[in-house]
Design a protein around this motif. Structure first.
Motif, PDB file in Angstrom:
ATOM      1  N   ASP A 187       0.843  -1.192   0.000  1.00  0.00           N
ATOM      2  CA  ASP A 187       0.000   0.000   0.000  1.00  0.00           C
ATOM      3  C   ASP A 187       0.879   1.242   0.000  1.00  0.00           C
ATOM      4  O   ASP A 187       0.427   2.333  -0.302  1.00  0.00           O
ATOM      5  N   ALA A 188       2.151   1.069   0.372  1.00  0.00           N
ATOM      6  CA  ALA A 188       3.155   2.131   0.307  1.00  0.00           C
ATOM      7  C   ALA A 188       2.648   3.442   0.907  1.00  0.00           C
ATOM      8  O   ALA A 188       2.876   4.520   0.369  1.00  0.00           O
ATOM      9  N   ASP A 189       1.954   3.338   2.036  1.00  0.00           N
ATOM     10  CA  ASP A 189       1.427   4.520   2.719  1.00  0.00           C
ATOM     11  C   ASP A 189       2.546   5.157   3.543  1.00  0.00           C
ATOM     12  O   ASP A 189       3.071   4.536   4.468  1.00  0.00           O
ATOM     13  N   MET A 190       2.909   6.383   3.210  1.00  0.00           N
ATOM     14  CA  MET A 190       4.037   7.016   3.906  1.00  0.00           C
ATOM     15  C   MET A 190       3.718   7.310   5.365  1.00  0.00           C
ATOM     16  O   MET A 190       4.580   7.194   6.224  1.00  0.00           O
ATOM     17  N   GLU A 191       2.470   7.717   5.638  1.00  0.00           N
ATOM     18  CA  GLU A 191       2.105   8.033   7.024  1.00  0.00           C
ATOM     19  C   GLU A 191       2.216   6.827   7.931  1.00  0.00           C
ATOM     20  O   GLU A 191       2.484   6.950   9.118  1.00  0.00           O
ATOM     21  N   LYS A 192       1.987   5.638   7.363  1.00  0.00           N
ATOM     22  CA  LYS A 192       2.072   4.416   8.160  1.00  0.00           C
ATOM     23  C   LYS A 192       3.486   3.844   8.167  1.00  0.00           C
ATOM     24  O   LYS A 192       3.720   2.761   8.692  1.00  0.00           O
ATOM     25  N   GLY A 193       4.410   4.554   7.535  1.00  0.00           N
ATOM     26  CA  GLY A 193       5.793   4.085   7.508  1.00  0.00           C
ATOM     27  C   GLY A 193       6.007   2.934   6.542  1.00  0.00           C
ATOM     28  O   GLY A 193       7.042   2.272   6.566  1.00  0.00           O
ATOM     29  N   GLN A 194       5.022   2.679   5.677  1.00  0.00           N
ATOM     30  CA  GLN A 194       5.167   1.576   4.716  1.00  0.00           C
ATOM     31  C   GLN A 194       6.098   1.965   3.574  1.00  0.00           C
ATOM     32  O   GLN A 194       6.597   1.107   2.861  1.00  0.00           O
ATOM     33  N   MET A 195       6.310   3.270   3.393  1.00  0.00           N
ATOM     34  CA  MET A 195       7.229   3.747   2.373  1.00  0.00           C
ATOM     35  C   MET A 195       8.050   4.869   3.010  1.00  0.00           C
ATOM     36  O   MET A 195       7.490   5.802   3.565  1.00  0.00           O
ATOM     37  N   ARG A 196       9.382   4.708   2.984  1.00  0.00           N
ATOM     38  CA  ARG A 196      10.265   5.695   3.629  1.00  0.00           C
ATOM     39  C   ARG A 196      11.294   6.176   2.611  1.00  0.00           C
ATOM     40  O   ARG A 196      11.968   5.359   1.982  1.00  0.00           O
ATOM     41  N   ILE A 197      11.380   7.475   2.459  1.00  0.00           N
ATOM     42  CA  ILE A 197      12.226   8.053   1.411  1.00  0.00           C
ATOM     43  C   ILE A 197      13.406   8.799   2.028  1.00  0.00           C
ATOM     44  O   ILE A 197      13.211   9.620   2.927  1.00  0.00           O
ATOM     45  N   LEU A 203      25.312  19.850  -4.389  1.00  0.00           N
ATOM     46  CA  LEU A 203      25.264  20.920  -5.380  1.00  0.00           C
ATOM     47  C   LEU A 203      26.583  20.940  -6.128  1.00  0.00           C
ATOM     48  O   LEU A 203      27.649  20.905  -5.491  1.00  0.00           O
ATOM     49  N   ASN A 204      26.504  20.995  -7.455  1.00  0.00           N
ATOM     50  CA  ASN A 204      27.721  21.020  -8.263  1.00  0.00           C
ATOM     51  C   ASN A 204      28.687  19.910  -7.853  1.00  0.00           C
ATOM     52  O   ASN A 204      29.895  20.136  -7.760  1.00  0.00           O
ATOM     53  N   MET A 205      28.153  18.734  -7.595  1.00  0.00           N
ATOM     54  CA  MET A 205      28.944  17.559  -7.238  1.00  0.00           C
ATOM     55  C   MET A 205      29.782  17.790  -5.974  1.00  0.00           C
ATOM     56  O   MET A 205      30.799  17.140  -5.764  1.00  0.00           O
ATOM     57  N   GLY A 206      29.359  18.711  -5.128  1.00  0.00           N
ATOM     58  CA  GLY A 206      30.111  18.998  -3.897  1.00  0.00           C
ATOM     59  C   GLY A 206      29.699  18.074  -2.762  1.00  0.00           C
ATOM     60  O   GLY A 206      29.331  16.920  -2.983  1.00  0.00           O
ATOM     61  N   THR A 207      29.749  18.578  -1.537  1.00  0.00           N
ATOM     62  CA  THR A 207      29.460  17.787  -0.342  1.00  0.00           C
ATOM     63  C   THR A 207      28.047  17.206  -0.385  1.00  0.00           C
ATOM     64  O   THR A 207      27.085  17.906  -0.690  1.00  0.00           O
ATOM     65  N   LYS A 208      27.949  15.926  -0.046  1.00  0.00           N
ATOM     66  CA  LYS A 208      26.656  15.238  -0.117  1.00  0.00           C
ATOM     67  C   LYS A 208      26.051  15.110   1.275  1.00  0.00           C
ATOM     68  O   LYS A 208      26.714  14.695   2.216  1.00  0.00           O
ATOM     69  N   VAL A 209      24.773  15.481   1.374  1.00  0.00           N
ATOM     70  CA  VAL A 209      24.064  15.379   2.640  1.00  0.00           C
ATOM     71  C   VAL A 209      22.886  14.426   2.474  1.00  0.00           C
ATOM     72  O   VAL A 209      22.181  14.471   1.477  1.00  0.00           O
ATOM     73  N   GLU A 210      22.719  13.519   3.450  1.00  0.00           N
ATOM     74  CA  GLU A 210      21.592  12.583   3.399  1.00  0.00           C
ATOM     75  C   GLU A 210      20.493  13.028   4.344  1.00  0.00           C
ATOM     76  O   GLU A 210      20.767  13.485   5.454  1.00  0.00           O
ATOM     77  N   LEU A 211      19.241  12.869   3.894  1.00  0.00           N
ATOM     78  CA  LEU A 211      18.099  13.237   4.733  1.00  0.00           C
ATOM     79  C   LEU A 211      17.369  11.984   5.197  1.00  0.00           C
ATOM     80  O   LEU A 211      17.103  11.088   4.410  1.00  0.00           O
ATOM     81  N   LYS A 212      17.037  11.946   6.493  1.00  0.00           N
ATOM     82  CA  LYS A 212      16.308  10.797   7.050  1.00  0.00           C
ATOM     83  C   LYS A 212      15.061  11.262   7.798  1.00  0.00           C
ATOM     84  O   LYS A 212      14.842  12.464   7.956  1.00  0.00           O
ATOM     85  N   ASN A 213      14.275  10.288   8.266  1.00  0.00           N
ATOM     86  CA  ASN A 213      13.055  10.571   9.043  1.00  0.00           C
ATOM     87  C   ASN A 213      12.064  11.454   8.302  1.00  0.00           C
ATOM     88  O   ASN A 213      11.552  12.419   8.844  1.00  0.00           O
ATOM     89  N   ILE A 214      11.810  11.125   7.057  1.00  0.00           N
ATOM     90  CA  ILE A 214      10.872  11.907   6.271  1.00  0.00           C
ATOM     91  C   ILE A 214       9.626  11.071   6.068  1.00  0.00           C
ATOM     92  O   ILE A 214       9.712   9.951   5.582  1.00  0.00           O
ATOM     93  N   ASN A 215       8.461  11.596   6.487  1.00  0.00           N
ATOM     94  CA  ASN A 215       7.283  10.731   6.403  1.00  0.00           C
ATOM     95  C   ASN A 215       6.114  11.301   5.610  1.00  0.00           C
ATOM     96  O   ASN A 215       4.972  10.923   5.818  1.00  0.00           O
ATOM     97  N   SER A 216       6.403  12.217   4.687  1.00  0.00           N
ATOM     98  CA  SER A 216       5.354  12.663   3.769  1.00  0.00           C
ATOM     99  C   SER A 216       6.012  13.177   2.492  1.00  0.00           C
ATOM    100  O   SER A 216       7.196  13.511   2.482  1.00  0.00           O
ATOM    101  N   PHE A 217       5.222  13.222   1.420  1.00  0.00           N
ATOM    102  CA  PHE A 217       5.752  13.748   0.163  1.00  0.00           C
ATOM    103  C   PHE A 217       6.130  15.215   0.315  1.00  0.00           C
ATOM    104  O   PHE A 217       7.093  15.691  -0.261  1.00  0.00           O
TER     105      PHE A 217
END
Ligand code: ZN
Ligand code: MN
Length: 480
Positions: A187-197, A203-217
């Motif tokens: 069902d890939a419902d983001m609110e239910k944690g079934q899908m986590r992005i 920027l310009n191939m520079g330092t890369k930052v990862e984002l976590k704990n995101i639960n909505s589009f």
């Protein structure tokens, strides 16, 4: 050109190119967990009930592979135009955390089950099979753990860094969600944690930052936008960025630091000794599986637009809501039987997407609760088309058709729903003009707005049994 202008040009924001990759985890909908026969129900209200020695990692227990989960992932791969590995295996990803009872997660390292494929032109690097972890909660000074989710089948999809904006990232994720739902694998419902992005942004191939704990589009979008702004500013001011993992804080509408990449784990991956390698073609008939894949969203959209007189927006609504699409197509086929020459399918679409859907949401129902079968609905549209009832009457009949589970013809017979005859309409128009001489005079003298008043009076007198268009024409003729 002087050095000065060159350096200014290099700093203009237009030259900054965001590079975004996505890592997406999705819980698969199966009866049982990935490596044991506990129920796959992470939302079970009673903590630690769907557990057994295997998913709790007790010594001496042995995992077995959930065939249905593997089949689901293969379907995803086939739907996305990816390659299914001829040979694949599971690996142990070793780390300690309280939500991971075994001390390692069974995942796939160098030989993912699926690789390649694309969505919206964004290339997919790999999709592999693994298991979910438990749910850790902090209540005051105490931490509690629920292992109902531990070892639920989880797919992990990793894209190439082809995404260029927050909007593209959201479009990719929405399309993936829709495809998973069409396939019936999650069902890939983001609110239910079934899908986590988890997007990673540079920027310009520079330092890369990862984002976590995101639960909505919306948080996916806002988090990426925030990072692009933050990186842009840093490049302008010369501030040094660090490789890090950041979380999204919904209150602050900002990303916040979680940990630096320096303390990234070395997971000491090694092949899972308790599971055999897999040769998918030996277990599944891949051609047969391919044939079970339903019409996918993009193909459906193209077909709907070709087959029916729909606007792009209407097609989108139907593609995003398969139940409505099915209802529309069944009603359209009924209507085409009733009126074979040029059936008014655009009228059908308008009534479905405004009136029927409006009625359903107003009553807080699902389409499946609606007691108006496609045949009755098509009949209603045919009656409007043949001018046996007015559009206003048709709208009023929808709640009654539902409540009485009645065909519109029955409601017409039981009274009150019938377009007035020409003579009756003509006499009402004459009456209204006689009773409102001044307004009628105003209209004759060029005050066009006065016409609406007269039409309103006539509709009231006829209790909705005449269409505004018919009345407009008649008043215009009479007041020439
Ligand atoms: Zn278990
Ligand atoms: Mn993972």
């Amino acid at each position: 050109m002087s050095d000065h202008t060159q350096s200014t040009a290099a700093k203009t924001p237009q030259t900054l190119q965001p590079t975004i990759g996505l890592e997406i985890h999705v819980e698969l909908k199966t009866a049982t967990k990935m490596f044991c026969d506990c129920a796959n129900d992470p939302h079970e209200a009673h903590a630690n009930t769907n557990v057994c020695p295997v998913c709790l990692g007790h010594p001496g227990t042995l995992p077995t592979i959930n065939k249905k989960a593997i089949e689901s992932l293969i379907k995803v791969g086939l739907a996305l135009g990816a390659q299914i590995a001829p040979y694949t295996k599971f690996d142990r990803k070793n780390y300690f955390y309280p939500d991971l009872p075994k001390g390692y997660q069974i995942s796939q390292y160098d030989l993912p089950l699926v690789s390649g494929g694309a969505i919206n032109g964004i290339r997919i690097r790999r999709i592999h099979m693994e298991e979910d972890v438990g749910r850790l909660q902090h209540i005051g000074q105490t931490s509690v753990i629920d292992y109902n989710r531990a070892s639920v089948p989880l797919m992990e999809l990793v894209t190439e860094p082809d995404v260029r904006s927050a909007d593209e990232a959201v479009a990719f994720a929405r399309q993936l969600q829709l495809i998973l739902r069409y396939l019936g694998v999650s069902d890939a419902d983001m609110e239910k944690g079934q899908m986590r992005i988890e997007p990673n942004v540079s920027l310009n191939m520079g330092t890369k930052v990862e984002l976590k704990n995101i639960n909505s589009f919306k948080a996916v979008h806002d988090g990426i936008e925030y990072e692009i702004q933050r990186h842009t500013k840093a490049l302008e001011t010369g501030e040094q960025l660090r490789q890090e993992t950041r979380g999204w804080d919904e209150q602050k509408k900002a990303t916040v630091h979680q940990r630096f990449k320096e303390d990234a784990h070395d997971y000491r991956y090694f092949p899972e000794p308790d599971l055999p390698p897999l040769v998918p073609a030996e277990i599944f008939d891949l051609e047969l599986l391919k044939n079970t894949i339903p019409e996918l969203p993009q193909a459906k959209r193209a077909r709907l637009l070709e087959q029916y007189p729909l606007t792009a927006d209407q097609a989108d609504i139907l593609v995003n809501d398969p139940a409505s699409a099915r209802y529309f197509e069944e009603s359209a086929s009924e209507l085409s039987e009733k009126i074979p020459a040029d059936p008014p399918l655009h009228v059908l679409a308008n009534y479905l997407l405004s009136d029927i859907r409006g009625f359903i949401s107003q009553r807080q129902m699902e389409l499946s609760d609606l007691r108006i079968p496609p045949e009755h609905f098509a009949h209603l549209i045919a009656l409007v088309h043949e001018k046996k009832i007015t559009t206003r009457q048709a709208k009023d009949m929808i709640p009654l058709m539902h409540e009485k589970n009645a065909d519109p013809e029955e409601l017409i017979e039981s009274g009150g729903f019938q377009a007035a005859g020409e003579d009756r309409i003509a006499s009402v128009v004459d009456e209204v003009i006689a009773q409102n001489e001044k307004v009628a005079g105003d209209y004759k003298n060029g005050k066009t707005a006065a016409l609406q008043f007269l039409i309103g009076k006539a509709i009231g007198a006829l209790k909705g049994a005449a269409d505004p268009q018919t009345l407009t024409e008649l008043f215009r003729q009479r007041l020439k």
